[in-house]
Write a protein that holds these residues in place. Structure first.
Motif, PDB file in Angstrom:
ATOM      1  N   MET A 205       3.456   6.176  -8.677  1.00 48.20           N
ATOM      2  CA  MET A 205       3.059   7.540  -8.324  1.00 48.20           C
ATOM      3  C   MET A 205       4.082   8.181  -7.395  1.00 48.20           C
ATOM      4  O   MET A 205       4.309   9.390  -7.440  1.00 48.20           O
ATOM      5  N   THR A 208       6.818   9.472  -9.714  1.00 46.71           N
ATOM      6  CA  THR A 208       6.477  10.476 -10.733  1.00 46.71           C
ATOM      7  C   THR A 208       5.797  11.719 -10.181  1.00 46.71           C
ATOM      8  O   THR A 208       5.515  12.640 -10.939  1.00 46.71           O
ATOM      9  N   THR A 209       5.498  11.760  -8.880  1.00 45.41           N
ATOM     10  CA  THR A 209       4.882  12.941  -8.272  1.00 45.41           C
ATOM     11  C   THR A 209       5.729  13.403  -7.090  1.00 45.41           C
ATOM     12  O   THR A 209       6.727  12.783  -6.759  1.00 45.41           O
ATOM     13  N   LYS A 210       5.300  14.506  -6.482  1.00 44.52           N
ATOM     14  CA  LYS A 210       6.070  15.018  -5.342  1.00 44.52           C
ATOM     15  C   LYS A 210       5.819  14.206  -4.072  1.00 44.52           C
ATOM     16  O   LYS A 210       6.489  14.404  -3.060  1.00 44.52           O
ATOM     17  N   PHE A 211       4.844  13.303  -4.123  1.00 47.09           N
ATOM     18  CA  PHE A 211       4.521  12.482  -2.964  1.00 47.09           C
ATOM     19  C   PHE A 211       5.321  11.180  -2.990  1.00 47.09           C
ATOM     20  O   PHE A 211       5.757  10.718  -4.040  1.00 47.09           O
ATOM     21  N   ALA A 216       1.216   7.685  -1.084  1.00 47.15           N
ATOM     22  CA  ALA A 216       0.271   7.133  -2.063  1.00 47.15           C
ATOM     23  C   ALA A 216      -0.551   6.000  -1.441  1.00 47.15           C
ATOM     24  O   ALA A 216      -1.744   5.864  -1.707  1.00 47.15           O
ATOM     25  N   PRO A 238      -4.247   8.580  -9.682  1.00 48.30           N
ATOM     26  CA  PRO A 238      -3.559   9.707 -10.324  1.00 48.30           C
ATOM     27  C   PRO A 238      -4.299  11.031 -10.181  1.00 48.30           C
ATOM     28  O   PRO A 238      -3.683  12.063  -9.874  1.00 48.30           O
ATOM     29  N   MET A 241      -3.985  12.356  -6.569  1.00 51.40           N
ATOM     30  CA  MET A 241      -2.645  12.851  -6.239  1.00 51.40           C
ATOM     31  C   MET A 241      -2.331  14.152  -6.968  1.00 51.40           C
ATOM     32  O   MET A 241      -1.667  15.044  -6.426  1.00 51.40           O
ATOM     33  N   ASN A 242      -2.812  14.290  -8.204  1.00 56.57           N
ATOM     34  CA  ASN A 242      -2.600  15.533  -8.952  1.00 56.57           C
ATOM     35  C   ASN A 242      -3.342  16.694  -8.302  1.00 56.57           C
ATOM     36  O   ASN A 242      -2.827  17.819  -8.240  1.00 56.57           O
ATOM     37  N   ALA A 245      -1.463  17.700  -5.179  1.00 53.12           N
ATOM     38  CA  ALA A 245      -0.246  18.437  -5.521  1.00 53.12           C
ATOM     39  C   ALA A 245      -0.578  19.867  -5.930  1.00 53.12           C
ATOM     40  O   ALA A 245       0.128  20.818  -5.556  1.00 53.12           O
ATOM     41  N   LEU A 251      -2.634  14.676   1.194  1.00 49.89           N
ATOM     42  CA  LEU A 251      -3.112  13.663   0.247  1.00 49.89           C
ATOM     43  C   LEU A 251      -4.267  12.847   0.805  1.00 49.89           C
ATOM     44  O   LEU A 251      -5.234  12.553   0.098  1.00 49.89           O
TER      45      LEU A 251
END
Length: 339
Positions: A205, A208-211, A216, A238, A241-242, A245, A251
């Motif tokens: 995560m 693949t994410t901005k965090f 995470a 997921p 976190m989405n 975002a 978070l």
């Protein structure tokens, strides 16, 4: 002695006997309870020691990985610096060779001119243009060589400083992530295998994410505090976190909102992705936000879940109340009284 007197004596004897037996039983229970408490305390201490040992082992492994990553960064930077320096040295050698060729060519032309000049000395020195040209060429190439040396020194210093900074940053990030995952293991009681799966999911995560992976791990911590097991945390991360975002919220805060609301509504961790989509849609289409909706859920979600309302109905009601200026805990109180 009358029959009544005999009965009274017998009752009194039986009462004393029962009292003694009760006292004996009470002492026995106290002893058994103390032994059970002592055994439980010993078991808890042993479990804590095992958790601490596991956390230390994970901490050491992560720190070693971070150090290795930092060393690789330093090695890469050092290799790049060496290549730049080698290229600059080659350029400097070419400059020297070119300067030498120009000087030799000028000398050759000057000698040829001397052989062909007339015996009488002219008023002006015909060799002057050649000498001036040679001097200018020498000055030019000497200056170019000095500039190349300066560039090499600057690149070397910058590359070295960058390598140190990058290595330090990698080690610090590794330590933070390791500390976060140690907290997750301590709270959830995850096994070594489960911790490895959670660690891999947090890294995935983070990539693949901005965090970051460290952020995470913070989300996983709140899930562990909500009593979720390892698989539930992996399934739910997921969606959380989405939502964070999309909403721009912290978070950790979003994770706390989602875990509490799902529990209150009687939903599963696997519903977190759908739950997050519903909240994101409601927040973007009405005069409220995820943080305010989380405050509303504290009051309304338990009652709505008990009465069988779904998350779509509750989110729509919260959105409509937000448009009317009733938000946060005020909306939660109002919905709870209506329900």
């Amino acid at each position: 002695m009358s029959a009544d007197g005999h009965i009274e004596i017998e009752v009194e004897l039986n009462s004393e006997k029962a009292e003694k037996e009760l006292d004996s039983l009470s002492k026995s229970l106290e002893k058994d309870t103390a032994q059970a408490a002592k055994k439980a305390e010993s078991s808890v201490k042993q479990s804590v020691k095992q958790i601490e040992a596991s956390a230390k082992q994970v901490s050491k492994q992560t720190e070693n990985s971070a150090k290795q990553a930092g060393q690789e960064v330093k090695n890469t930077a050092s290799s790049a610096s060496k290549q730049v320096i080698d290229s600059a040295k080659k350029a400097e050698e070419e400059v020297k060779k070119s300067s030498k060729r120009v000087t030799e060519e000028e000398k050759k032309q000057y000698k040829e001119w001397e052989k062909t000049r007339e015996s009488s000395k002219p008023e002006s020195d015909p060799s002057k243009p050649y000498k001036e040209s040679s001097e200018k060429a020498t000055q030019y190439w000497t200056g170019a060589g000095s500039k190349i040396k300066s560039v090499v020194s600057t690149i070397t210093a910058a590359t070295g400083a960058g390598a140190v900074a990058a290595g330090t940053a990698a080690i610090n990030a590794g330590k933070s992530f390791e500390a976060g995952m140690s907290e997750v293991q301590a709270i959830s009681g995850a096994s070594r295998k489960d911790l490895e799966a959670l660690t891999n999911k947090a890294k995935e995560m983070g990539a693949t994410t901005k965090f970051s992976a460290t952020q995470a791990s913070e989300g996983l911590k709140y899930m562990a505090m909500a009593g979720w097991n390892s698989q539930q945390m992996i399934d739910g991360l997921p969606g959380v976190m989405n939502l964070a975002a999309a909403s721009g919220e912290d978070l950790g805060t979003v994770s706390d909102i989602v875990t509490d609301a799902l529990t209150a509504m009687g939903l599963k961790a696997s519903d977190s992705a759908h739950f997050a989509d519903v909240l994101a849609t409601a927040a973007s289409s009405s005069n409220t936000n995820v943080a305010m909706m989380g405050e509303t859920f504290k009051y309304a979600a338990p009652v709505a879940g008990a009465l069988g309302y779904n998350i779509e109905d509750l989110a729509q009601a919260i959105g409509l109340m937000g448009n009317a200026g009733i938000k946060s805990s005020q909306a939660g109180t109002s919905l709870r009284s209506i329900a």
